[in-house]
Design a protein around this motif. Structure first.
Motif, PDB file in Angstrom:
ATOM      1  N   VAL A  30       0.852  -1.184   0.000  1.00  0.00           N
ATOM      2  CA  VAL A  30       0.000   0.000   0.000  1.00  0.00           C
ATOM      3  C   VAL A  30       0.892   1.239   0.000  1.00  0.00           C
ATOM      4  CG1 VAL A  30      -1.763   1.287   1.257  1.00  0.00           C
ATOM      5  CG2 VAL A  30      -1.843  -1.210   1.205  1.00  0.00           C
ATOM      6  N   LEU A  31       0.772   2.048  -1.036  1.00  0.00           N
ATOM      7  CA  LEU A  31       1.584   3.252  -1.175  1.00  0.00           C
ATOM      8  C   LEU A  31       0.908   4.483  -0.578  1.00  0.00           C
ATOM      9  CD1 LEU A  31       2.774   2.683  -4.847  1.00  0.00           C
ATOM     10  CD2 LEU A  31       3.869   1.968  -2.724  1.00  0.00           C
ATOM     11  N   LEU A  32      -0.414   4.469  -0.518  1.00  0.00           N
ATOM     12  CA  LEU A  32      -1.172   5.576   0.065  1.00  0.00           C
ATOM     13  C   LEU A  32      -2.483   5.046   0.600  1.00  0.00           C
ATOM     14  CD1 LEU A  32      -1.846   8.587   0.599  1.00  0.00           C
ATOM     15  CD2 LEU A  32      -2.706   8.703  -1.753  1.00  0.00           C
ATOM     16  N   GLN A  33      -2.786   5.388   1.828  1.00  0.00           N
ATOM     17  CA  GLN A  33      -4.081   5.028   2.391  1.00  0.00           C
ATOM     18  C   GLN A  33      -4.692   6.241   3.064  1.00  0.00           C
ATOM     19  OE1 GLN A  33      -3.667   1.776   5.197  1.00  0.00           O
ATOM     20  NE2 GLN A  33      -3.323   3.151   6.917  1.00  0.00           N
ATOM     21  N   PHE A  34      -6.003   6.336   2.912  1.00  0.00           N
ATOM     22  CA  PHE A  34      -6.744   7.496   3.390  1.00  0.00           C
ATOM     23  C   PHE A  34      -8.052   7.004   3.981  1.00  0.00           C
ATOM     24  CE2 PHE A  34     -10.124  10.607   2.413  1.00  0.00           C
ATOM     25  CZ  PHE A  34      -9.669  11.698   3.136  1.00  0.00           C
ATOM     26  N   GLY A  35      -8.386   7.489   5.183  1.00  0.00           N
ATOM     27  CA  GLY A  35      -9.598   7.014   5.822  1.00  0.00           C
ATOM     28  C   GLY A  35     -10.099   7.953   6.895  1.00  0.00           C
ATOM     29  N   LYS A  36     -11.332   7.741   7.283  1.00  0.00           N
ATOM     30  CA  LYS A  36     -12.029   8.612   8.219  1.00  0.00           C
ATOM     31  C   LYS A  36     -11.922   8.084   9.638  1.00  0.00           C
ATOM     32  CE  LYS A  36     -16.473  11.038   8.594  1.00  0.00           C
ATOM     33  NZ  LYS A  36     -17.831  11.191   8.008  1.00  0.00           N
ATOM     34  N   VAL A  37     -11.668   8.998  10.582  1.00  0.00           N
ATOM     35  CA  VAL A  37     -11.614   8.645  11.998  1.00  0.00           C
ATOM     36  C   VAL A  37     -12.514   9.541  12.833  1.00  0.00           C
ATOM     37  CG1 VAL A  37      -9.292   7.678  11.882  1.00  0.00           C
ATOM     38  CG2 VAL A  37      -9.587  10.118  12.330  1.00  0.00           C
ATOM     39  N   GLY A  38     -13.124  10.557  12.235  1.00  0.00           N
ATOM     40  CA  GLY A  38     -14.022  11.469  12.933  1.00  0.00           C
ATOM     41  C   GLY A  38     -14.872  12.222  11.942  1.00  0.00           C
ATOM     42  N   ASP A  39     -15.709  13.117  12.461  1.00  0.00           N
ATOM     43  CA  ASP A  39     -16.591  13.875  11.574  1.00  0.00           C
ATOM     44  C   ASP A  39     -15.805  14.685  10.555  1.00  0.00           C
ATOM     45  OD1 ASP A  39     -18.786  12.876  12.864  1.00  0.00           O
ATOM     46  OD2 ASP A  39     -18.977  14.574  14.251  1.00  0.00           O
ATOM     47  N   ASP A  40     -14.754  15.339  10.977  1.00  0.00           N
ATOM     48  CA  ASP A  40     -13.924  16.148  10.078  1.00  0.00           C
ATOM     49  C   ASP A  40     -12.446  15.826  10.230  1.00  0.00           C
ATOM     50  OD1 ASP A  40     -16.043  17.813   8.925  1.00  0.00           O
ATOM     51  OD2 ASP A  40     -16.227  18.655  10.937  1.00  0.00           O
ATOM     52  N   LEU A  41     -12.145  14.587  10.575  1.00  0.00           N
ATOM     53  CA  LEU A  41     -10.760  14.155  10.787  1.00  0.00           C
ATOM     54  C   LEU A  41     -10.489  12.893   9.979  1.00  0.00           C
ATOM     55  CD1 LEU A  41      -8.137  14.754  12.350  1.00  0.00           C
ATOM     56  CD2 LEU A  41      -8.986  13.252  14.157  1.00  0.00           C
ATOM     57  N   PHE A  42      -9.392  12.913   9.205  1.00  0.00           N
ATOM     58  CA  PHE A  42      -9.033  11.802   8.327  1.00  0.00           C
ATOM     59  C   PHE A  42      -7.534  11.544   8.458  1.00  0.00           C
ATOM     60  CE2 PHE A  42     -12.574  14.130   6.662  1.00  0.00           C
ATOM     61  CZ  PHE A  42     -13.470  13.192   6.207  1.00  0.00           C
ATOM     62  N   THR A  43      -7.142  10.289   8.316  1.00  0.00           N
ATOM     63  CA  THR A  43      -5.726   9.934   8.337  1.00  0.00           C
ATOM     64  C   THR A  43      -5.209   9.767   6.913  1.00  0.00           C
ATOM     65  OG1 THR A  43      -6.263   7.580   8.525  1.00  0.00           O
ATOM     66  CG2 THR A  43      -5.892   8.806  10.571  1.00  0.00           C
ATOM     67  N   MET A  44      -3.918  10.058   6.741  1.00  0.00           N
ATOM     68  CA  MET A  44      -3.271   9.916   5.441  1.00  0.00           C
ATOM     69  C   MET A  44      -1.863   9.387   5.667  1.00  0.00           C
ATOM     70  SD  MET A  44      -2.184  12.795   2.605  1.00  0.00           S
ATOM     71  CE  MET A  44      -0.525  12.964   3.283  1.00  0.00           C
ATOM     72  N   ASP A  45      -1.570   8.200   5.143  1.00  0.00           N
ATOM     73  CA  ASP A  45      -0.252   7.579   5.256  1.00  0.00           C
ATOM     74  C   ASP A  45       0.294   7.345   3.851  1.00  0.00           C
ATOM     75  OD1 ASP A  45      -0.924   7.546   7.935  1.00  0.00           O
ATOM     76  OD2 ASP A  45      -1.468   5.430   7.952  1.00  0.00           O
ATOM     77  N   TYR A  46       1.514   7.787   3.599  1.00  0.00           N
ATOM     78  CA  TYR A  46       2.074   7.661   2.250  1.00  0.00           C
ATOM     79  C   TYR A  46       3.513   7.195   2.334  1.00  0.00           C
ATOM     80  CZ  TYR A  46       4.846  11.937   2.803  1.00  0.00           C
ATOM     81  OH  TYR A  46       5.766  12.866   3.225  1.00  0.00           O
ATOM     82  N   ARG A  47       4.002   6.688   1.221  1.00  0.00           N
ATOM     83  CA  ARG A  47       5.392   6.258   1.087  1.00  0.00           C
ATOM     84  C   ARG A  47       5.832   6.442  -0.368  1.00  0.00           C
ATOM     85  NH1 ARG A  47       5.951   0.136   2.532  1.00  0.00           N
ATOM     86  NH2 ARG A  47       4.408   0.625   4.143  1.00  0.00           N
ATOM     87  N   GLU A  48       7.076   6.080  -0.632  1.00  0.00           N
ATOM     88  CA  GLU A  48       7.628   6.192  -1.981  1.00  0.00           C
ATOM     89  C   GLU A  48       6.769   5.405  -2.980  1.00  0.00           C
ATOM     90  OE1 GLU A  48      11.954   5.470  -4.201  1.00  0.00           O
ATOM     91  OE2 GLU A  48      11.464   4.444  -2.357  1.00  0.00           O
ATOM     92  N   PRO A  49       6.496   5.959  -4.167  1.00  0.00           N
ATOM     93  CA  PRO A  49       7.101   7.134  -4.824  1.00  0.00           C
ATOM     94  C   PRO A  49       6.335   8.440  -4.612  1.00  0.00           C
ATOM     95  CG  PRO A  49       5.780   5.963  -6.417  1.00  0.00           C
ATOM     96  CD  PRO A  49       5.653   5.198  -5.116  1.00  0.00           C
ATOM     97  N   LEU A  50       5.337   8.442  -3.746  1.00  0.00           N
ATOM     98  CA  LEU A  50       4.530   9.637  -3.541  1.00  0.00           C
ATOM     99  C   LEU A  50       5.210  10.601  -2.572  1.00  0.00           C
ATOM    100  CD1 LEU A  50       1.007   7.989  -3.195  1.00  0.00           C
ATOM    101  CD2 LEU A  50       1.913   9.200  -5.173  1.00  0.00           C
TER     102      LEU A  50
END
Length: 380
Positions: free
Chosen positions: A340-360
């Motif tokens: 997984v090079l990028l993952q994005f998801g919701k943890v609250g009403d207006d809060l989201f997590t974003m995890d990235y790695r190479e090549p991004l």
């Protein structure tokens, strides 16, 4: 007699006041004449102070900066490394050369780090805060493993409706999100349906790159200070959401294409950390294709599921994971698809997590996540 004495007293008092006024005027004139000399002396003192710092032995400077770099490895303490780069030009050159790129160290130190690829082993964990009132989004670097820390501010974006299109302006300054700002980093532009997004960078990804032919790009190009560094909107990728006309059950299907200089590395990787604004010396580009990881249907929960390893806690159609599209001509392509090079998801009403790695890079990952906001009736 008393009248003459009173007259003489009033006359002497007025003469004293008049003399005092003249003395004050003379003092003001002298101070006004001396003030420019003080300004010149202050500038000279500042230049002399900078020369003293720059004349230090290179070995001593490298030892000091190396100790700071080794001890202050996390924010907010890492601001001391930035302070070392602000001493003078000599210190800045040594500091930037010693810090290393984000791909090598996994650390975000300078603004140029936001356009460098992330590490290949462990992803950089970030989170996004959304403000629905003014349609703004803020990217922060996670300082702890919890979702409650304030984080280190990295980027900000604002969504603006322009005719039949929607634009997300990305900036380093949370208070100045205009495209004419010095903190302008790039933008994300969607089509009318919100199914295709074009990603633009404010800097050319390679020598000879042409900016998009738009009124904003022409205005930015006319304001540039240095003719050696291009300024405008240069297309570096696109994000496409596939139509779901049959309204079949399942998450959104997305495809991301990033344009890179010849050699297969993203623009920020080819630039290097020593000169973040210098484009790569290449006249042609290649592409990196990413696609969303297919979720699995959970019979017990009766929903589509992806393993976010605890980084996502709220089910949402916006959640996604991006992996490299398998290349049938390359051996081991199917194995690379699981990373997984990028993952994005919701943890609250207006809060989201974003995890990235190479090549991004952080800039590219943030732009891709911004495309997930908003309703897409043709894709859901």
């Amino acid at each position: 007699m008393s009248r003459s004495r009173g007259f003489l007293c009033s006359l002497s008092g007025s003469s004293i006041d008049l003399f005092g006024e003249q003395r004050r005027r003379l003092r003001d004139e002298v101070e006004a004449a001396i003030e420019p000399e003080r300004g010149e002396d202050g500038a000279a003192d500042a230049g002399l102070e900078e020369n003293r710092w720059s004349r230090m032995l290179p070995e001593l400077m490298a030892d000091i900066i190396g100790r700071v770099e080794a001890s202050e490895d996390r924010w907010p303490l890492r601001k001391n490394v930035v302070s070392c780069a602000c001493v003078c030009r000599r210190w800045r050159e040594i500091t930037t050369g010693m810090v290393g790129s984000t791909r090598e160290t996994g650390k975000i130190t300078f603004p140029s780090s936001l356009k460098q690829p992330g590490p290949s082993e462990l992803p950089i964990q970030c989170f996004i805060k959304r403000n629905k009132k003014n349609s703004t989004f803020y990217l922060y670097l996670s300082l702890t493993q919890t979702f409650m820390d304030k984080g280190k501010f990295l980027l900000a974006a604002r969504r603006v409706r322009r005719g039949y299109h929607t634009e997300y302006t990305i900036s380093l300054d949370a208070d100045d999100l205009s495209q004419g700002s010095k903190a302008y980093m790039g933008k994300l532009r969607s089509n009318f349906l919100g199914t295709k997004f074009m990603l633009y960078d404010s800097r050319p990804p390679y020598d000879g790159a042409k900016a998009s032919n738009s009124r904003v790009s022409r205005r930015l190009a006319s304001k540039r200070i240095s003719p050696q560094v291009g300024t405008g909107n240069f297309e570096i990728g696109q994000v496409t959401y596939k139509f779901n006309l049959l309204k079949s059950r399942g998450p959104r299907r997305m495809l991301c294409t990033l344009h890179c200089p010849a050699g297969g590395k993203p623009a920020a990787a080819a630039e290097g950390h020593h000169s973040p604004t210098k484009p790569a010396k290449a006249g042609t580009t290649s592409s990196i294709v990413l696609k969303n990881k297919s979720p699995r249907w959970h019979e017990h929960l009766q929903c589509w599921c992806l393993n976010f390893h605890g980084r996502v806690t709220v089910a949402s159609v916006k959640n996604f994971q991006l992996v490299a599209a398998a290349d049938p001509n390359q051996a081991g392509g199917a194995l690379e698809e699981d990373t997984v090079l990028l993952q994005f998801g919701k943890v609250g009403d207006d809060l989201f997590t974003m995890d990235y790695r190479e090549p991004l890079s952080a800039f590219q990952a943030f732009a891709i996540c911004l495309s997930s906001f908003g309703t897409k009736l043709a894709c859901e």
